[in-house]
Design a protein around this motif. Structure first.
Motif, PDB file in Angstrom:
ATOM      1  N   VAL A  19       0.824  -1.200   0.000  1.00 47.00           N
ATOM      2  CA  VAL A  19       0.000   0.000   0.000  1.00 47.00           C
ATOM      3  C   VAL A  19       0.864   1.257   0.000  1.00 47.00           C
ATOM      4  CG1 VAL A  19      -1.921   1.129   1.177  1.00 47.00           C
ATOM      5  CG2 VAL A  19      -1.615  -1.336   1.398  1.00 47.00           C
ATOM      6  N   ASP A  20       0.385   2.260  -0.693  1.00 49.18           N
ATOM      7  CA  ASP A  20       1.057   3.550  -0.786  1.00 49.18           C
ATOM      8  C   ASP A  20       1.233   4.152   0.609  1.00 49.18           C
ATOM      9  OD1 ASP A  20       1.774   5.909  -2.620  1.00 49.18           O
ATOM     10  OD2 ASP A  20       0.399   6.773  -1.154  1.00 49.18           O
ATOM     11  N   TYR A  21       2.439   4.675   0.893  1.00 50.62           N
ATOM     12  CA  TYR A  21       2.736   5.205   2.221  1.00 50.62           C
ATOM     13  C   TYR A  21       1.782   6.349   2.617  1.00 50.62           C
ATOM     14  CZ  TYR A  21       7.149   2.602   2.567  1.00 50.62           C
ATOM     15  OH  TYR A  21       8.090   1.626   2.670  1.00 50.62           O
ATOM     16  N   TYR A  22       1.437   7.198   1.651  1.00 50.77           N
ATOM     17  CA  TYR A  22       0.538   8.314   1.964  1.00 50.77           C
ATOM     18  C   TYR A  22      -0.843   7.786   2.347  1.00 50.77           C
ATOM     19  CZ  TYR A  22       4.088  11.391   0.016  1.00 50.77           C
ATOM     20  OH  TYR A  22       5.254  12.063  -0.218  1.00 50.77           O
ATOM     21  N   GLU A  23      -1.242   6.720   1.651  1.00 51.69           N
ATOM     22  CA  GLU A  23      -2.541   6.126   1.950  1.00 51.69           C
ATOM     23  C   GLU A  23      -2.518   5.493   3.339  1.00 51.69           C
ATOM     24  OE1 GLU A  23      -4.568   3.231  -0.936  1.00 51.69           O
ATOM     25  OE2 GLU A  23      -4.139   5.067  -2.059  1.00 51.69           O
ATOM     26  N   VAL A  24      -1.402   4.824   3.651  1.00 51.19           N
ATOM     27  CA  VAL A  24      -1.264   4.188   4.973  1.00 51.19           C
ATOM     28  C   VAL A  24      -1.484   5.217   6.074  1.00 51.19           C
ATOM     29  CG1 VAL A  24       0.393   3.131   6.554  1.00 51.19           C
ATOM     30  CG2 VAL A  24       0.256   2.341   4.196  1.00 51.19           C
ATOM     31  N   LEU A  25      -0.931   6.412   5.883  1.00 48.77           N
ATOM     32  CA  LEU A  25      -1.044   7.449   6.915  1.00 48.77           C
ATOM     33  C   LEU A  25      -2.269   8.354   6.699  1.00 48.77           C
ATOM     34  CD1 LEU A  25       2.695   8.502   7.374  1.00 48.77           C
ATOM     35  CD2 LEU A  25       1.338   7.029   8.835  1.00 48.77           C
ATOM     36  N   SER A  26      -3.098   8.031   5.705  1.00 51.82           N
ATOM     37  CA  SER A  26      -4.287   8.823   5.370  1.00 51.82           C
ATOM     38  C   SER A  26      -3.994  10.313   5.251  1.00 51.82           C
ATOM     39  CB  SER A  26      -5.405   8.656   6.402  1.00 51.82           C
ATOM     40  OG  SER A  26      -5.459   7.399   6.922  1.00 51.82           O
ATOM     41  N   VAL A  27      -2.965  10.628   4.499  1.00 54.63           N
ATOM     42  CA  VAL A  27      -2.661  12.046   4.248  1.00 54.63           C
ATOM     43  C   VAL A  27      -2.516  12.246   2.738  1.00 54.63           C
ATOM     44  CG1 VAL A  27      -1.511  12.506   6.451  1.00 54.63           C
ATOM     45  CG2 VAL A  27      -0.177  11.625   4.531  1.00 54.63           C
ATOM     46  N   SER A  28      -2.589  13.495   2.314  1.00 51.63           N
ATOM     47  CA  SER A  28      -2.414  13.780   0.891  1.00 51.63           C
ATOM     48  C   SER A  28      -0.923  13.758   0.568  1.00 51.63           C
ATOM     49  CB  SER A  28      -3.006  15.143   0.547  1.00 51.63           C
ATOM     50  OG  SER A  28      -2.308  16.136   1.255  1.00 51.63           O
ATOM     51  N   ARG A  29      -0.608  13.732  -0.721  1.00 49.60           N
ATOM     52  CA  ARG A  29       0.792  13.617  -1.124  1.00 49.60           C
ATOM     53  C   ARG A  29       1.598  14.873  -0.795  1.00 49.60           C
ATOM     54  NH1 ARG A  29       1.247   8.868  -3.724  1.00 49.60           N
ATOM     55  NH2 ARG A  29       3.446   9.147  -4.147  1.00 49.60           N
TER      56      ARG A  29
ATOM     57  N   ASP B  57       5.010  18.243   7.282  1.00 50.65           N
ATOM     58  CA  ASP B  57       5.621  17.385   8.307  1.00 50.65           C
ATOM     59  C   ASP B  57       4.705  17.256   9.519  1.00 50.65           C
ATOM     60  OD1 ASP B  57       7.704  17.071   6.658  1.00 50.65           O
ATOM     61  OD2 ASP B  57       9.141  18.292   7.785  1.00 50.65           O
ATOM     62  N   GLN B  58       4.064  18.400   9.866  1.00 52.97           N
ATOM     63  CA  GLN B  58       3.188  18.384  11.044  1.00 52.97           C
ATOM     64  C   GLN B  58       1.970  17.482  10.803  1.00 52.97           C
ATOM     65  OE1 GLN B  58       4.077  19.651  14.016  1.00 52.97           O
ATOM     66  NE2 GLN B  58       2.272  18.485  14.686  1.00 52.97           N
ATOM     67  N   GLU B  59       1.415  17.551   9.609  1.00 57.88           N
ATOM     68  CA  GLU B  59       0.262  16.699   9.287  1.00 57.88           C
ATOM     69  C   GLU B  59       0.638  15.216   9.362  1.00 57.88           C
ATOM     70  OE1 GLU B  59      -2.603  18.615   5.996  1.00 57.88           O
ATOM     71  OE2 GLU B  59      -0.471  18.934   5.577  1.00 57.88           O
ATOM     72  N   LEU B  60       1.823  14.911   8.848  1.00 60.91           N
ATOM     73  CA  LEU B  60       2.312  13.520   8.888  1.00 60.91           C
ATOM     74  C   LEU B  60       2.408  13.041  10.327  1.00 60.91           C
ATOM     75  CD1 LEU B  60       5.261  13.571   6.311  1.00 60.91           C
ATOM     76  CD2 LEU B  60       3.200  12.194   6.154  1.00 60.91           C
ATOM     77  N   LYS B  61       3.001  13.892  11.137  1.00 60.51           N
ATOM     78  CA  LYS B  61       3.258  13.539  12.527  1.00 60.51           C
ATOM     79  C   LYS B  61       1.946  13.312  13.276  1.00 60.51           C
ATOM     80  CE  LYS B  61       6.615  15.078  15.957  1.00 60.51           C
ATOM     81  NZ  LYS B  61       7.694  16.051  16.149  1.00 60.51           N
ATOM     82  N   THR B  62       1.005  14.246  13.065  1.00 63.43           N
ATOM     83  CA  THR B  62      -0.282  14.158  13.760  1.00 63.43           C
ATOM     84  C   THR B  62      -1.015  12.876  13.389  1.00 63.43           C
ATOM     85  OG1 THR B  62      -0.384  16.546  13.631  1.00 63.43           O
ATOM     86  CG2 THR B  62      -2.418  15.412  14.234  1.00 63.43           C
TER      87      THR B  62
END
Ligand SMILES: [Zn+2]
Ligand SMILES: [Zn+2]
Length: 382
Positions: A9-19, A23-28
């Protein structure tokens, strides 16, 4: 559950974030998911652990600007291909405790107890070992992809005792040596030193009536067949991961992973350079001088190349899209055909005479490479 790394699975999809997540969105997002799936909160849920690992892996890549750039460009292949093609080889996420610990050190501090077994009783349950299987492929199989059945021998949880190691109807008993604490204390000078109990191995329990099938080992060796789906365009040393297809853990612990490592045989005619194919095509001296149309064999059948009049040895012709399919994306590399002009040899009398006549009529314009040299020599002496 067998998921090949190459189709993960795509890493962005795994973390449910847009491409373009910050950094803060990723972390949250990662913090939220990691809390939800943390093994401490889902002790008996293997799928939660799998999700937890997936999130951690995705975050470890996307939180690192260099790795994120590589991932955006090459996808999962950025961390899988052992061979050439991109500069980020061998930098895969291992998913081991050290990596997780590092991330958690940053994010959660002491929130979870990630630090070993410091003084606590050792768990009997262990994760099974990862296994490696070396799979040799024909050159064409790597180019076009192939499904192959492999048979591996691995330790699997004993069915008869369900991984308890104890005979039917018997349970493990408390270790008499350490009283179930898993540790023995020794007096050494002024200090009292705790050591792992040598009788129970730190587990605090003993199996008195072992299971007949596994002799108390909790696992038995079994043969297992797996269908390996090799995608088109793989390279030498590509690793395909099958999560949970490694050895089962002792005492019904979670299974390790299986890594299928690809070894690609050489081709007698083509050489690979990333997704391009190279080959050398000998042509005769008259063919090169007069021009011709050549039929050459590509991996997908015959193709024609037009050799123009006066083609020199070393000249390369590109057949677009006749190379290797790009792994994880559309399109294909090219086929590059290098021409080698053969000097005629073993001439008979008539041929020799024809060549002599040809030679006598040759002017400097007939030899474009030496013409340049001739001009330079003339300049030197003028
Ligand atoms: Zn057993
Ligand atoms: Zn003990």
């Amino acid at each position: 559950m067998a998921t090949a790394n190459v189709t993960k699975v795509d890493y962005y999809e795994v973390l449910s974030v847009s491409r373009d997540a910050s950094d803060q969105e990723l972390k949250t997002s990662y913090r939220k998911l990691a809390m939800q799936y943390h093994p401490d909160r889902n002790p008996d849920d293997a799928s939660a652990e799998e999700k937890f690992k997936e999130c951690s892996e995705a975050y470890s890549v996307l939180s690192d600007p260099e790795k994120r750039a590589a991932y955006d460009r090459y996808g999962h292949a950025a961390f899988q291909n052992g061979g050439g093609g991109n500069p980020f080889t061998g930098g895969g996420f291992s998913g081991n405790a050290q990596d997780l610990g590092d991330i958690f050190g940053d994010l959660f501090g002491e929130m979870f107890n990630m630090g070993g077994n410091g003084g606590r009783k050792a768990s009997r349950v262990q994760r099974g070992r990862d296994l490696r299987y070396d799979l040799t492929l024909e050159f064409e199989e790597a180019v076009f992809g192939k499904e192959k059945e492999i048979t591996i021998r691995r330790m699997e949880t004993c069915i008869d005792c369900k991984g308890s190691g104890a005979a039917k109807g018997k349970a493990a008993v408390t270790c008499t040596q350490c009283g179930g604490r898993g540790q023995q204390r020794f007096q050494q000078g002024f200090f009292s030193v705790a050591r792992t109990c040598s009788v129970c191995g730190g587990t605090g329990t003993l199996i008195v009536d072992p299971c007949m099938t596994c002799k108390g080992e909790t696992r038995v060796q079994m043969e297992h067949t797996i269908l390996v789906k090799v995608p088109a365009g793989v390279e030498q040393d590509t690793r395909i991961r099958y999560g949970g297809e490694g050895e089962s853990g002792k005492f019904a612990g979670p299974a390790g992973d299986l890594y299928v490592v690809l070894n690609v045989k050489a081709h007698k005619f083509f050489e690979r350079d990333g997704d391009d194919l190279h080959c050398v095509m000998p042509i005769s001296f008259p063919q090169a001088a007069l021009g011709t149309e050549l039929e050459i064999q590509t991996l997908e059948g015959p193709a024609a190349i037009k050799i123009p009049e006066g083609t020199q040895s070393g000249k390369a012709f590109k057949l677009k899209g006749k190379g290797v399919p790009h792994l994880n994306s559309h399109g294909k590399g090219d086929l590059i055909v290098e021409i080698r002009v053969q000097t005629p040899s073993k001439l008979n009398k008539a041929q020799r005479e024809l060549l002599r006549q040809l030679s006598e009529t040759m002017v400097v314009e007939n030899t474009p490479t030496s013409r340049g040299l001739f001009e330079k020599v003339k300049e030197m002496f003028s």
